[in-house]
Structure formats: C-alpha cells, structure tokens
Motif scaffolding. Structure first.
Motif, PDB file in Angstrom:
ATOM      1  N   TYR A  81      66.494  30.784  69.926  1.00 46.78           N
ATOM      2  CA  TYR A  81      66.149  30.859  68.510  1.00 46.78           C
ATOM      3  C   TYR A  81      67.377  31.226  67.676  1.00 46.78           C
ATOM      4  O   TYR A  81      67.651  30.613  66.628  1.00 46.78           O
ATOM      5  N   GLY A  82      68.124  32.222  68.124  1.00 46.09           N
ATOM      6  CA  GLY A  82      69.325  32.622  67.399  1.00 46.09           C
ATOM      7  C   GLY A  82      70.340  31.504  67.301  1.00 46.09           C
ATOM      8  O   GLY A  82      70.951  31.285  66.251  1.00 46.09           O
ATOM      9  N   ALA A  83      70.527  30.783  68.400  1.00 45.07           N
ATOM     10  CA  ALA A  83      71.470  29.670  68.389  1.00 45.07           C
ATOM     11  C   ALA A  83      71.034  28.583  67.424  1.00 45.07           C
ATOM     12  O   ALA A  83      71.870  27.954  66.753  1.00 45.07           O
ATOM     13  N   GLU A  84      69.729  28.356  67.329  1.00 45.50           N
ATOM     14  CA  GLU A  84      69.217  27.349  66.396  1.00 45.50           C
ATOM     15  C   GLU A  84      69.486  27.758  64.950  1.00 45.50           C
ATOM     16  O   GLU A  84      69.875  26.931  64.111  1.00 45.50           O
ATOM     17  N   VAL A  85      69.297  29.032  64.640  1.00 45.60           N
ATOM     18  CA  VAL A  85      69.578  29.514  63.287  1.00 45.60           C
ATOM     19  C   VAL A  85      71.055  29.315  62.951  1.00 45.60           C
ATOM     20  O   VAL A  85      71.408  28.876  61.848  1.00 45.60           O
ATOM     21  N   LEU A 140      73.420  38.805  83.999  1.00 41.87           N
ATOM     22  CA  LEU A 140      74.584  37.949  84.271  1.00 41.87           C
ATOM     23  C   LEU A 140      74.258  36.488  83.996  1.00 41.87           C
ATOM     24  O   LEU A 140      75.053  35.766  83.375  1.00 41.87           O
ATOM     25  N   ALA A 141      73.103  36.039  84.437  1.00 40.55           N
ATOM     26  CA  ALA A 141      72.717  34.642  84.223  1.00 40.55           C
ATOM     27  C   ALA A 141      72.564  34.341  82.738  1.00 40.55           C
ATOM     28  O   ALA A 141      73.012  33.284  82.259  1.00 40.55           O
ATOM     29  N   GLU A 142      71.967  35.256  81.991  1.00 42.25           N
ATOM     30  CA  GLU A 142      71.766  35.015  80.566  1.00 42.25           C
ATOM     31  C   GLU A 142      73.079  35.089  79.793  1.00 42.25           C
ATOM     32  O   GLU A 142      73.282  34.345  78.831  1.00 42.25           O
ATOM     33  N   ALA A 158      74.261  32.030  77.557  1.00 42.59           N
ATOM     34  CA  ALA A 158      74.447  32.256  76.123  1.00 42.59           C
ATOM     35  C   ALA A 158      75.872  31.934  75.687  1.00 42.59           C
ATOM     36  O   ALA A 158      76.080  31.311  74.633  1.00 42.59           O
ATOM     37  N   LEU A 159      76.855  32.362  76.459  1.00 44.65           N
ATOM     38  CA  LEU A 159      78.242  32.142  76.056  1.00 44.65           C
ATOM     39  C   LEU A 159      78.691  30.702  76.296  1.00 44.65           C
ATOM     40  O   LEU A 159      79.401  30.119  75.461  1.00 44.65           O
ATOM     41  N   ASP A 160      78.265  30.106  77.413  1.00 46.66           N
ATOM     42  CA  ASP A 160      78.754  28.775  77.768  1.00 46.66           C
ATOM     43  C   ASP A 160      77.939  27.648  77.148  1.00 46.66           C
ATOM     44  O   ASP A 160      78.494  26.608  76.789  1.00 46.66           O
ATOM     45  N   ASP A 208      84.401  41.402  80.990  1.00 47.68           N
ATOM     46  CA  ASP A 208      85.850  41.579  80.919  1.00 47.68           C
ATOM     47  C   ASP A 208      86.591  40.318  81.338  1.00 47.68           C
ATOM     48  O   ASP A 208      87.606  39.950  80.729  1.00 47.68           O
ATOM     49  N   ARG A 209      86.104  39.651  82.376  1.00 43.57           N
ATOM     50  CA  ARG A 209      86.748  38.415  82.835  1.00 43.57           C
ATOM     51  C   ARG A 209      86.796  37.389  81.715  1.00 43.57           C
ATOM     52  O   ARG A 209      87.774  36.641  81.585  1.00 43.57           O
ATOM     53  N   ARG A 210      85.781  37.382  80.892  1.00 39.38           N
ATOM     54  CA  ARG A 210      85.711  36.429  79.787  1.00 39.38           C
ATOM     55  C   ARG A 210      86.419  36.924  78.531  1.00 39.38           C
ATOM     56  O   ARG A 210      86.563  36.164  77.562  1.00 39.38           O
ATOM     57  N   GLY A 211      86.830  38.195  78.502  1.00 32.98           N
ATOM     58  CA  GLY A 211      87.382  38.759  77.285  1.00 32.98           C
ATOM     59  C   GLY A 211      86.374  38.752  76.156  1.00 32.98           C
ATOM     60  O   GLY A 211      86.725  38.537  74.992  1.00 32.98           O
ATOM     61  N   ALA A 212      85.115  38.987  76.486  1.00 28.26           N
ATOM     62  CA  ALA A 212      84.024  38.852  75.522  1.00 28.26           C
ATOM     63  C   ALA A 212      83.841  40.134  74.710  1.00 28.26           C
ATOM     64  O   ALA A 212      84.382  41.198  75.033  1.00 28.26           O
ATOM     65  N   THR A 213      83.049  40.006  73.654  1.00 30.71           N
ATOM     66  CA  THR A 213      82.738  41.124  72.768  1.00 30.71           C
ATOM     67  C   THR A 213      81.309  41.585  73.007  1.00 30.71           C
ATOM     68  O   THR A 213      80.390  40.767  73.111  1.00 30.71           O
ATOM     69  N   VAL A 214      81.137  42.894  73.096  1.00 29.94           N
ATOM     70  CA  VAL A 214      79.826  43.521  73.285  1.00 29.94           C
ATOM     71  C   VAL A 214      79.505  44.346  72.050  1.00 29.94           C
ATOM     72  O   VAL A 214      80.343  45.120  71.564  1.00 29.94           O
ATOM     73  N   PHE A 215      78.305  44.175  71.538  1.00 29.74           N
ATOM     74  CA  PHE A 215      77.798  44.991  70.442  1.00 29.74           C
ATOM     75  C   PHE A 215      76.777  45.945  71.034  1.00 29.74           C
ATOM     76  O   PHE A 215      75.767  45.517  71.611  1.00 29.74           O
ATOM     77  N   VAL A 216      77.038  47.244  70.940  1.00 30.30           N
ATOM     78  CA  VAL A 216      76.130  48.256  71.480  1.00 30.30           C
ATOM     79  C   VAL A 216      75.250  48.772  70.351  1.00 30.30           C
ATOM     80  O   VAL A 216      75.753  49.343  69.369  1.00 30.30           O
ATOM     81  N   HIS A 217      73.943  48.545  70.510  1.00 31.63           N
ATOM     82  CA  HIS A 217      72.997  49.040  69.505  1.00 31.63           C
ATOM     83  C   HIS A 217      72.183  50.170  70.117  1.00 31.63           C
ATOM     84  O   HIS A 217      71.764  50.081  71.268  1.00 31.63           O
ATOM     85  N   PRO A 218      71.934  51.233  69.360  1.00 31.13           N
ATOM     86  CA  PRO A 218      71.186  52.351  69.941  1.00 31.13           C
ATOM     87  C   PRO A 218      69.729  52.004  70.196  1.00 31.13           C
ATOM     88  O   PRO A 218      69.128  51.153  69.534  1.00 31.13           O
ATOM     89  N   ALA A 219      69.184  52.697  71.161  1.00 31.13           N
ATOM     90  CA  ALA A 219      67.764  52.641  71.486  1.00 31.13           C
ATOM     91  C   ALA A 219      67.236  54.072  71.547  1.00 31.13           C
ATOM     92  O   ALA A 219      68.005  55.035  71.564  1.00 31.13           O
ATOM     93  N   GLN A 220      65.929  54.185  71.599  1.00 32.41           N
ATOM     94  CA  GLN A 220      65.337  55.514  71.727  1.00 32.41           C
ATOM     95  C   GLN A 220      65.763  56.124  73.052  1.00 32.41           C
ATOM     96  O   GLN A 220      65.614  55.512  74.109  1.00 32.41           O
ATOM     97  N   PRO A 221      66.325  57.328  73.053  1.00 31.29           N
ATOM     98  CA  PRO A 221      66.700  57.963  74.320  1.00 31.29           C
ATOM     99  C   PRO A 221      65.469  58.330  75.129  1.00 31.29           C
ATOM    100  O   PRO A 221      64.347  58.374  74.605  1.00 31.29           O
ATOM    101  N   PRO A 222      65.658  58.587  76.421  1.00 28.78           N
ATOM    102  CA  PRO A 222      64.513  58.875  77.291  1.00 28.78           C
ATOM    103  C   PRO A 222      63.984  60.284  77.090  1.00 28.78           C
ATOM    104  O   PRO A 222      64.063  61.148  77.962  1.00 28.78           O
ATOM    105  N   MET A 223      63.439  60.510  75.915  1.00 30.63           N
ATOM    106  CA  MET A 223      62.852  61.801  75.564  1.00 30.63           C
ATOM    107  C   MET A 223      61.862  61.558  74.433  1.00 30.63           C
ATOM    108  O   MET A 223      61.935  60.525  73.749  1.00 30.63           O
TER     109      MET A 223
END
Length: 316
Positions: free
Chosen positions: A81-85, A108-110, A114-116, A147-162
């Motif tokens: 869906y995101g790729a279509e947008v 890993l598969a996704e 997603a990247l390729d 890292d092998r791909r030199g890719a970018t990761v966006f870390v978004h917070p989630a509710q902590p386990p509490m």
C-alpha cells in the motif's frame, strides 16, 4: 517558508487494512486513537506546512500483533500500500517499510522485498518487539543485512512492556522513554559499533538521549561488550552515530539540547502527522524558523539538506 521545501522523515500512513486489523484486535497506538488519513489530506497538510516530501511509516504497535503468520501478511499488505501511494504521487512521498519483528526470518524476507522490489527508502522498527529491545542478540542477522545494504532505519517508539500510567497514553510519556531505552540498548550491546554502514534515525529528538547522553557515558565508563572493554568515549561516540528527527521536539528547551549534542548533519525535520495534530506542527515549525542560534546553513540543512544526504533520490 514560501514554498514546500522540507523533507519530513517522521510522517505516518494509515493503510486501511492496518487500521481494520487493529480495530479487530481492539488495539490503538498506546492509548492514542488511530486517526483518519488519505494522500489528499496529507498533501494538503504538507503544502500548508512547507513540506515537499513526507517519508511515510506505520506507527506503533507496528505490524506484529502476536501471530507470526498474520504479521507476515500484514507487513506485506502495508508495504504494498505504501509503495502504491509513493508511485501515485511522485516526489511527494517516500516510505519506510514495516517488518514483522520479533520474527527475524520474516523480517529479513520483508526487508529484501521492500528494498529490492518496492523501492522503499528504508525500514521502520518499533523500539521494542513484544518487550524485546533492538539490541537483542537474536536480532543480529537483521542488523547485519541492513548494514550490508547501507540502509536507513527509522526507530519509532512503542509502548514499553509495562502498564500505562493511569490516564496517560503512551505517546505522552512512555514513548520518549522507550526510544531512549532502545537506543542505549543498541549502543551498550555493540550494535552501533559493529555496523558502521547503516544509518539509524531516532524519533522525537531521540527521547531524552541528547539531554542524558553524558550521564550514560559517564556511568558506563567500562562496559563489557563481547569480550572487549568499552570506555566512556566509545559509548559517547556510538550515541552520536544516531540521527534525530524534530517531531514534537523543536521546543525552546529541547531544540538547544538536541543541537548541542547531535553531530553535524544528523538532525532531520519531522512532523508526526496525523498522530500529532497540525497545530502542533505549526507551533514547532515556528520555533524552527525563529530559533536564533543556528550555525550558518543549519536551518536549511534540518529542513532538507540532511535528509537529501540520506535519501539521494530526493535531491533536487
């Protein structure tokens, strides 16, 4: 700002199948309601806020809701869906692909798909995956591939386990805590030092990491990391490897701390729309535009130039 120039690395997408799946599970985003979203509404907001391109991502709780098979299917549907947008609106959108951690093989598969195949601009990871933080040794194969791909990761917070604080949705307090927690976990477990080719963006100015970074490095003057000692300067160097977005963080107290800590080129514009209302964006944009102590060229770099360095396809 007289024309849309900003690249917004923290803008959310609400795919219908994702919203419907959350509703079916009785879930929201840490006590925060899932808002309506459409490309038309997003572009209208972007034009009002001087944003040329929004790099879209799904927010917490992500795509893994407890069942591995369902998570794989939901990740694929969300990413398609995101790729279509992005295809339908050239130049106005990019997207970070969702991956179904803690299922590492599926993640890993996704990532590969997603990247390729989909041309994603990177991947989005929640700060914890059902209570497991991103420095977890079991997640090592994913970091190695990123890292092998030199890719970018966006870390978004989630509710902590509490439990949530009574009457306090996770985005108000727990999200900044969990971003800080997972960032420190990545550093102390050596992920940031072992994988120098990847780029990791932390949401919301890095939580309280810039404010407390020297506390972290000072109190971990020697930390054992896979059979080698790490000194305070090693910890501080790895904390400074992170990139930071300005979403809900370009305030009179937070912005000076962020700019004092972050490495040159490591601060990126973010809005957090539509989970953050547009009037919040207007408030923080005003402070970004009127902050008196920028270095020469720093404001323009935050708005666009630093993101262009991470996403060369957006250079204009």
């Amino acid at each position: 700002m007289t024309f849309p120039a900003r690249i917004d690395v923290h803008q959310h997408i609400v795919p219908p199948i994702w919203a419907e799946t959350l509703a079916a599970h009785g879930l929201d985003s840490g006590g925060w309601a899932i808002p309506a979203w459409s490309p038309t509404d997003a572009i209208a907001m972007m034009d009002r806020q001087g944003i040329a391109t929004g790099v879209l991502s799904v927010t917490a709780p992500g795509v893994h809701l407890g069942n591995d098979a369902q998570a794989r299917d939901l990740a694929r549907a969300v990413n398609e869906y995101g790729a279509e947008v992005v295809r339908d609106h050239p130049g106005r959108f990019g997207h970070f692909a969702s991956v179904p951690l803690p299922d590492v093989d599926a993640a890993l598969a996704e990532t590969t798909h997603a990247l390729d195949t989909l041309g994603a601009d990177g991947v989005v990871l929640m700060s914890n995956a059902h209570g497991r933080y991103l420095g977890d040794p079991d997640f090592e194969p994913l970091w190695a591939e990123i890292d092998r791909r030199g890719a970018t990761v966006f870390v978004h917070p989630a509710q902590p386990p509490m439990p949530l604080l009574p009457g306090t949705p996770a985005p108000l307090a727990d999200y900044v805590f969990d971003t800080t927690r997972t960032a420190l976990n990545l550093v102390l477990n050596g992920v940031m030092s072992r994988y120098p080719n990847m780029r990791v963006i932390l949401s919301h100015g890095g939580g309280f990491l810039p404010y407390a970074a020297y506390r972290f490095s000072g109190l971990t003057s020697t930390v054992v990391d896979r059979d080698r000692d790490r000194e305070a300067e090693d910890i501080l160097r790895d904390l400074k490897r992170f990139y930071f977005d300005t979403a809900l963080s370009a305030s009179p107290s937070a912005l000076p701390a962020l700019l004092a800590f972050a490495e040159p080129g490591h601060v990126l514009y973010g809005s957090d729309w539509p989970f953050a209302p547009e009037n919040a964006g207007t408030y923080y944009n005003h402070y970004l535009e009127t902050y008196p102590d920028y270095a020469p060229g720093q404001a323009e770099a935050i708005d666009r130039g630093n993101a262009e360095a991470l996403f060369p396809r957006l250079v204009r």
